[in-house]
Write a protein that holds these residues in place. Structure first.
Motif, mmCIF file in Angstrom:
data_model
loop_
_atom_site.group_PDB
_atom_site.id
_atom_site.type_symbol
_atom_site.label_atom_id
_atom_site.label_comp_id
_atom_site.label_asym_id
_atom_site.label_seq_id
_atom_site.Cartn_x
_atom_site.Cartn_y
_atom_site.Cartn_z
ATOM 1 N N GLY A 390 0.842 -1.197 0.000
ATOM 2 C CA GLY A 390 0.000 0.000 0.000
ATOM 3 C C GLY A 390 0.875 1.245 0.000
ATOM 4 N N ASP A 391 0.256 2.381 0.377
ATOM 5 C CA ASP A 391 1.051 3.620 0.452
ATOM 6 C C ASP A 391 2.110 3.479 1.536
ATOM 7 O OD1 ASP A 391 -0.550 4.738 -1.445
ATOM 8 O OD2 ASP A 391 -1.864 5.743 0.006
ATOM 9 N N LEU A 392 3.308 3.949 1.247
ATOM 10 C CA LEU A 392 4.353 4.000 2.286
ATOM 11 C C LEU A 392 4.429 5.456 2.734
ATOM 12 C CD1 LEU A 392 7.157 1.817 0.617
ATOM 13 C CD2 LEU A 392 5.606 1.139 2.463
ATOM 14 N N SER A 393 4.180 5.678 4.024
ATOM 15 C CA SER A 393 4.140 7.068 4.486
ATOM 16 C C SER A 393 5.514 7.509 4.975
ATOM 17 C CB SER A 393 3.094 7.219 5.589
ATOM 18 O OG SER A 393 3.332 6.249 6.579
ATOM 19 N N ALA A 394 5.741 8.826 4.897
ATOM 20 C CA ALA A 394 7.005 9.386 5.391
ATOM 21 C C ALA A 394 7.149 8.995 6.856
ATOM 22 C CB ALA A 394 6.989 10.901 5.240
ATOM 23 N N GLY A 395 8.338 8.623 7.259
ATOM 24 C CA GLY A 395 8.583 8.233 8.646
ATOM 25 C C GLY A 395 8.468 6.735 8.877
ATOM 26 N N SER A 396 7.888 5.985 7.921
ATOM 27 C CA SER A 396 7.769 4.540 8.153
ATOM 28 C C SER A 396 9.117 3.865 7.891
ATOM 29 C CB SER A 396 6.675 3.933 7.272
ATOM 30 O OG SER A 396 6.938 4.189 5.916
ATOM 31 N N ARG A 397 9.262 2.691 8.492
ATOM 32 C CA ARG A 397 10.508 1.937 8.307
ATOM 33 C C ARG A 397 10.393 1.116 7.033
ATOM 34 N NH1 ARG A 397 13.939 2.555 11.960
ATOM 35 N NH2 ARG A 397 15.381 0.938 11.303
ATOM 36 N N VAL A 398 11.422 1.189 6.205
ATOM 37 C CA VAL A 398 11.411 0.430 4.957
ATOM 38 C C VAL A 398 12.722 -0.349 4.830
ATOM 39 C CG1 VAL A 398 9.861 1.933 3.655
ATOM 40 C CG2 VAL A 398 12.303 2.446 3.722
ATOM 41 N N SER A 399 12.656 -1.400 4.008
ATOM 42 C CA SER A 399 13.875 -2.149 3.698
ATOM 43 C C SER A 399 14.618 -1.443 2.581
ATOM 44 C CB SER A 399 13.534 -3.556 3.209
ATOM 45 O OG SER A 399 13.192 -4.369 4.281
ATOM 46 N N ILE A 400 15.928 -1.512 2.628
ATOM 47 C CA ILE A 400 16.717 -0.994 1.516
ATOM 48 C C ILE A 400 17.719 -2.057 1.083
ATOM 49 C CG2 ILE A 400 16.474 1.461 2.074
ATOM 50 C CD1 ILE A 400 19.125 1.348 3.480
ATOM 51 N N LEU A 401 17.947 -2.066 -0.226
ATOM 52 C CA LEU A 401 18.965 -2.951 -0.809
ATOM 53 C C LEU A 401 20.221 -2.120 -0.955
ATOM 54 C CD1 LEU A 401 20.036 -5.423 -2.490
ATOM 55 C CD2 LEU A 401 18.875 -4.414 -4.465
#
Ligand code: AMP
Ligand code: MG
Length: 403
Positions: A390-401
């Protein structure tokens, strides 16, 4: 991701095969794969080591509040040749010097008041404080770095400490790189207005080099079935084949057909990711065995992402690395600005990771899609927007490659 698991199953079986090794000078081993373990040639530390500048003494003596008598000074690099320390005595000592017998702690110089040859302190120390006992870090003969490790600066330091001027590493796997496309010209040519320079061969070669491979850049291959078959045939004595371009649904995308004609076995043809959806993985019969290949999509960002996700782990295994840490490196960071949902595929969006020890912040970078290599040049990672997130909001934790 199923495709990553499929590659993982193949990397698992690769490890048992014998690989040639070579001895390289210590510094030249950076990024290579260690073929024989680094062993401690003696206890580490070899003597009880003072971790402070101060006074070696007996912890029990500090409880009385009495002054201690300083019997001498010992600097790092000098042996203590005097007798064992007696009750009521202290030895001035520097960081890295061997603590003499009879002492069981080191009082920091900052905590001692020196008056002539007497010291006083109001500190109480436990036995063992500011001393690393002999052999506490490693025992003589124990493994400091196991074979199969990708050699990084701490391993080089460990090898230096153990007296290895050279290290045994696995030979670099030869990675044949074949870029296909009628629009491509070599880097040193001036392209006509409808042509572009072949950059994928270089991104692939650079990624392969970083992963311990020996890239072999083949001449540009035309979008022609026979030409591709011919080039692949010539590349079969390498350890891994990486093709770029020609794996989509276009009229002149012949790579899969060429591989099929050469009796390729495919393990996947397409992955639910963007960029990189058309990527293919398989193997070809060669010299009584087989050669793995990847057909990476030609769009430069797709090429880089699919190499990092799928080709890099296989190459790591071919270079002798053990399973641990051989896959792509993911981390977590805090998203700097929101990303609207787009369902269907897991997306790898060009991004820039910044921030400090407390706060890792990842900033998406504006781009024109998977052909935008100028955007790729502004990234240091890709942020992962999972298929159903869904939408990823500013401040949320995300995975990065991480690249
Ligand atoms: P393809 O995967 O062959 O359909 O190519 C997709 C896009 O990537 C096209 O715009 C190509 O011009 C571009 N492309 C293909 N191969 C390369 C390459 N070796 N270097 C740079 N761009 C490429
Ligand atoms: Mg093409």
């Amino acid at each position: 991701m199923d495709a990553a698991r499929t590659v993982g199953e193949h990397t698992g079986s690769l490890r048992v095969q014998g690989r040639s090794t070579e001895a390289v000078p210590l510094l030249g081993s950076l990024g290579r794969t260690l073929a024989a373990p680094v062993l401690a040639d003696r206890d580490q530390p070899p003597f009880p080591r003072s971790t402070r500048d101060g006074f070696a003494c007996r912890a029990a003596d500090l409880t009385s509040g009495n002054a201690l008598h300083v019997v001498g000074l010992l600097r790092a690099g000098d042996p203590w040749t005097g007798p064992a320390l007696q009750p009521g005595q202290a030895l001035e000592i520097m960081t890295g010097a061997p603590v003499p017998a009879g002492a069981d702690c080191v009082l920091m110089v900052e905590h001692a008041a020196l008056n002539g040859s007497l010291i006083r302190t109001d500190r109480q120390l436990a036995a063992g404080e500011n001393i690393v006992p002999a052999g506490a870090e490693a025992r003589s003969g124990s493994t400091i770095v196991p074979a199969g490790t990708r050699i990084a600066p701490p391993h080089i330091a460990a090898a230096a400490a153990c007296g290895y001027p050279t290290l045994s590493v696995y030979s670099r796997p030869r990675v044949a790189i074949l870029s296909t496309g009628d629009e491509l010209v070599p880097v040193d040519s001036r392209p006509l207005s409808h042509q572009i320079r072949n950059s994928n061969s270089y991104s692939i070669a650079a990624q392969a080099l970083e992963r311990g491979g020996a890239p072999i850049l083949f001449p540009i291959v035309r979008d022609d079935l026979a030409a591709i078959e011919d080039a692949v045939g010539q590349a079969l004595d390498s350890d891994l084949l990486i093709l770029s371009g020609g794996v989509s649904m276009g009229k002149y995308d012949f790579v899969e057909q060429a591989l099929l004609n050469l009796r390729a076995e495919f393990f996947f043809t397409g992955v639910r990711i963007q960029p990189g959806r058309p990527v293919v993985f398989g193997r070809l019969p060669a010299n009584g065995g087989y050669r793995y290949f990847f057909g990476l999509p030609g769009n430069p960002v797709s090429t880089m992402v699919t190499f990092a996700l799928f080709a890099a782990p296989l190459l790591a295994a071919l270079s002798g690395r053990t399973r641990e840490g051989s896959g792509p490196t993911f981390a977590q960071a805090c998203l700097a600005s929101s990303i609207p949902a787009k369902s269907g595929l897991t997306r790898f969006l060009p991004a820039y990771l910044e921030g400090d020890a407390e706060h890792a912040l990842v900033r998406p970078i504006s781009w024109q899609g998977s052909g935008d290599q100028a955007a790729a040049a502004r990234t240091n990672c890709f942020l992962v927007a999972p298929e159903d997130a869904g939408d990823l909001s500013a401040g949320s934790r995300v995975s990065i490659l991480l690249l």
